[in-house]
Design a protein around this motif. Structure first.
Motif, PDB file in Angstrom:
ATOM      1  N   LYS A 183      38.721 -41.157 -40.868  1.00  0.00           N
ATOM      2  CA  LYS A 183      37.656 -41.743 -41.676  1.00  0.00           C
ATOM      3  C   LYS A 183      38.201 -42.158 -43.033  1.00  0.00           C
ATOM      4  O   LYS A 183      39.192 -41.614 -43.526  1.00  0.00           O
ATOM      5  CB  LYS A 183      36.488 -40.783 -41.842  1.00  0.00           C
ATOM      6  CG  LYS A 183      36.822 -39.477 -42.544  1.00  0.00           C
ATOM      7  CD  LYS A 183      35.593 -38.587 -42.630  1.00  0.00           C
ATOM      8  CE  LYS A 183      35.902 -37.275 -43.344  1.00  0.00           C
ATOM      9  NZ  LYS A 183      34.702 -36.407 -43.443  1.00  0.00           N
ATOM     10  N   SER A 226      37.870 -46.553 -38.804  1.00  0.00           N
ATOM     11  CA  SER A 226      37.640 -45.123 -38.601  1.00  0.00           C
ATOM     12  C   SER A 226      37.289 -44.914 -37.129  1.00  0.00           C
ATOM     13  O   SER A 226      37.070 -45.868 -36.388  1.00  0.00           O
ATOM     14  CB  SER A 226      36.515 -44.614 -39.510  1.00  0.00           C
ATOM     15  OG  SER A 226      35.300 -45.293 -39.214  1.00  0.00           O
ATOM     16  N   TYR A 234      42.470 -37.862 -41.863  1.00  0.00           N
ATOM     17  CA  TYR A 234      42.594 -37.805 -40.404  1.00  0.00           C
ATOM     18  C   TYR A 234      43.056 -36.418 -39.975  1.00  0.00           C
ATOM     19  O   TYR A 234      43.697 -35.692 -40.735  1.00  0.00           O
ATOM     20  CB  TYR A 234      43.515 -38.899 -39.858  1.00  0.00           C
ATOM     21  CG  TYR A 234      44.975 -38.832 -40.226  1.00  0.00           C
ATOM     22  CD1 TYR A 234      45.874 -38.046 -39.517  1.00  0.00           C
ATOM     23  CD2 TYR A 234      45.475 -39.613 -41.270  1.00  0.00           C
ATOM     24  CE1 TYR A 234      47.220 -38.028 -39.825  1.00  0.00           C
ATOM     25  CE2 TYR A 234      46.834 -39.607 -41.587  1.00  0.00           C
ATOM     26  CZ  TYR A 234      47.696 -38.805 -40.860  1.00  0.00           C
ATOM     27  OH  TYR A 234      49.037 -38.785 -41.171  1.00  0.00           O
TER      28      TYR A 234
END
Length: 207
Positions: free
Chosen positions: A41, A64, A195
């Motif tokens: 994201k 994302s 991540y």
């Protein structure tokens, strides 16, 4: 001796043996692995123009998602000035495109830190401080002192403009995988990039 072993000294041997193997391999060789990032994201949408620009430098990206295939290749090499360097190529395989988060690292003996140049060509520089959690034999990496890179010039950034990273890497004996979380945070904006996932060394996947 790898640059990571040099910066950690005797503490290097407190890492999990598989992490020792990975980071010692980078003294003169290559580590490659593949796996899945369970979550990726980015920051707020108004930062997306910066992410698209970063994608051109193989640094940040706007995408994302979940369960994104991932590969990592760490290659040891000798720089123009004769110093030992490690090139990090991290590729995230979104549908129809590849995104990168690349870096070039070397050892600063005077400050006992890892020098980290992010992007290709580099856009940002950070000092990296390595710490070991002896309880679970994991590695924690924190970025400090970030600078903006303009060719051979580097300009120190005030803290409110910095995107400082925290990386936690461990090895799960139960699952036989390396586990990684990477987060980049700005004091004003909050999370800019994040991540988490897991991967195996490629050679081990063949058996």
């Amino acid at each position: 001796m790898s640059i990571y072993k040099r910066v950690l000294g005797k503490e290097f041997y407190h890492l999990h043996p598989m992490l020792q193997h990975k980071y010692e391999l980078l003294s003169s060789g290559t580590f490659s692995g593949s796996g899945v990032m369970k979550k990726i994201k980015g920051g707020p949408k108004w930062l997306y123009p910066m992410f698209y620009l970063g994608a051109k430098w193989k640094l940040l990206f706007p995408e994302s998602g979940e369960n994104i295939p991932f590969t990592i290749t760490n290659t040891s090499r000798c720089g123009e000035n004769g110093e030992r360097q490690v090139h990090w190529e991290r590729i995230f395989y979104f549908k129809g495109k590849r995104r990168y988060f690349n870096a070039l690292m070397s050892f600063d003996q005077s400050q006992n830190v890892i020098k980290d140049y992010l992007g290709e060509p580099p856009l940002f520089y950070s000092d990296l401080v390595l710490k070991i959690d002896e309880e679970n034999r994991s590695l924690r990496i924190e970025s400090k002192g970030q600078r903006l890179v303009f060719g051979k010039r580097e300009i120190s950034l005030p803290r409110f403009l910095q995107g400082l990273a925290v990386i936690n890497e461990s090895y799960s004996e139960e699952k036989g995988v390396f586990q990684i979380t990477v987060g980049v945070k700005n004091p004003l904006v909050g999370w800019v990039f994040y991540y988490e996932g897991e991967f195996k060394q490629d050679e081990l996947d063949e058996n």
